[in-house]
Design an enzyme around this catalytic site. Structure first.
Site, PDB file in Angstrom:
ATOM      1  N   ARG A 266      -4.455  -0.494   4.246  1.00 29.50           N
ATOM      2  CA  ARG A 266      -4.420   0.955   4.035  1.00 29.50           C
ATOM      3  C   ARG A 266      -5.818   1.557   3.989  1.00 29.50           C
ATOM      4  O   ARG A 266      -6.121   2.413   3.162  1.00 29.50           O
ATOM      5  CB  ARG A 266      -3.685   1.271   2.734  1.00 29.50           C
ATOM      6  CG  ARG A 266      -2.241   0.853   2.758  1.00 29.50           C
ATOM      7  CD  ARG A 266      -1.557   1.234   1.482  1.00 29.50           C
ATOM      8  NE  ARG A 266      -0.170   0.766   1.490  1.00 29.50           N
ATOM      9  CZ  ARG A 266       0.617   0.825   0.458  1.00 29.50           C
ATOM     10  NH1 ARG A 266       0.171   1.315  -0.685  1.00 29.50           N
ATOM     11  NH2 ARG A 266       1.853   0.384   0.527  1.00 29.50           N
ATOM     12  N   CYS A 267      -6.650   1.138   4.890  1.00 29.35           N
ATOM     13  CA  CYS A 267      -8.047   1.548   4.922  1.00 29.35           C
ATOM     14  C   CYS A 267      -8.306   2.324   6.206  1.00 29.35           C
ATOM     15  O   CYS A 267      -7.633   2.114   7.217  1.00 29.35           O
ATOM     16  CB  CYS A 267      -8.919   0.288   4.879  1.00 29.35           C
ATOM     17  SG  CYS A 267     -10.689   0.550   5.053  1.00 29.35           S
ATOM     18  N   GLY A 268      -9.278   3.201   6.180  1.00 27.75           N
ATOM     19  CA  GLY A 268      -9.660   3.906   7.385  1.00 27.75           C
ATOM     20  C   GLY A 268     -10.167   2.972   8.472  1.00 27.75           C
ATOM     21  O   GLY A 268     -10.164   3.313   9.652  1.00 27.75           O
ATOM     22  N   LEU A 269     -10.582   1.771   8.089  1.00 23.36           N
ATOM     23  CA  LEU A 269     -11.068   0.783   9.052  1.00 23.36           C
ATOM     24  C   LEU A 269      -9.971  -0.175   9.523  1.00 23.36           C
ATOM     25  O   LEU A 269     -10.226  -1.040  10.362  1.00 23.36           O
ATOM     26  CB  LEU A 269     -12.230  -0.014   8.445  1.00 23.36           C
ATOM     27  CG  LEU A 269     -13.456   0.799   8.028  1.00 23.36           C
ATOM     28  CD1 LEU A 269     -14.505  -0.096   7.377  1.00 23.36           C
ATOM     29  CD2 LEU A 269     -14.039   1.545   9.210  1.00 23.36           C
ATOM     30  N   THR A 270      -8.752  -0.017   9.012  1.00 23.63           N
ATOM     31  CA  THR A 270      -7.648  -0.909   9.376  1.00 23.63           C
ATOM     32  C   THR A 270      -7.424  -1.015  10.883  1.00 23.63           C
ATOM     33  O   THR A 270      -7.088  -2.098  11.369  1.00 23.63           O
ATOM     34  CB  THR A 270      -6.356  -0.488   8.646  1.00 23.63           C
ATOM     35  OG1 THR A 270      -6.596  -0.571   7.230  1.00 23.63           O
ATOM     36  CG2 THR A 270      -5.183  -1.391   8.996  1.00 23.63           C
TER      37      THR A 270
END
Length: 168
Positions: A34-38
């Site tokens: 659930r990360c912007g970098l996922t």
């Protein structure tokens, strides 16, 4: 110490699975769903598929230390990774990469500095470490460096006419 000597189970709970990677050239990455970098999972999967038949692998280590962006159970993480991104590289049990409960693997990895000279705590999800076949840490890359960035690939890809130091 050889990175592959660290005792850690796979995401499904099978014990001591890091040792099974001994002899591989690996990109070790702390991951989160659930990360912007996922979306970096796409690049990681592509690298694994492109170089996997030559002894390269990506090794994913879920971590919930950064704004609780990996809160799921092992089953939830596995389902998300396989259905959303088609992850087919090894995933390991959820661990801590910083602080008093830092896994010994990451205590070892974080001693290595990146190209800017940064060593120490993991800064965010998707920090990457290139580990050689001998288990030594070769390079470290910032979380914002994409898995297929030229500097990452150049760390192991052999150009035509060069001596093949990584792949057999």
């Amino acid at each position: 110490m050889n990175v592959y000597d660290n005792d850690i189970a796979s995401l499904d709970g099978t014990p001591d699975q890091l040792r099974t990677q001994q002899g591989s050239l690996a990109l070790v990455v702390n991951v989160a769903s659930r990360c912007g970098l996922t979306p970096q999972y796409e690049g990681l999967v592509a690298l694994h598929r492109t170089y996997g038949d030559r002894g390269f692998t990506v090794l994913g280590f879920p971590c919930n230390q950064f704004l609780e962006q990996e809160p799921g159970s092992a089953e939830e993480i596995a389902t998300f990774c396989s259905t959303t991104y088609g992850v087919d590289f090894p995933l390991f049990e959820k661990i801590e990469v910083n602080g008093e409960s830092r896994h010994p693997l990451y205590a070892q990895l974080t001693e290595t500095a990146d190209a800017e000279g940064y060593a120490g705590d993991i800064r965010w999800n998707f920090e990457k470490f290139l580990v050689g076949r001998d288990g030594g840490v070769v390079a470290r890359f910032s979380p914002v460096v994409l898995p297929d960035a030229p500097e990452v690939v150049a760390a192991w890809e052999v150009k035509p006419g060069e001596v093949d130091g990584w792949f057999e």
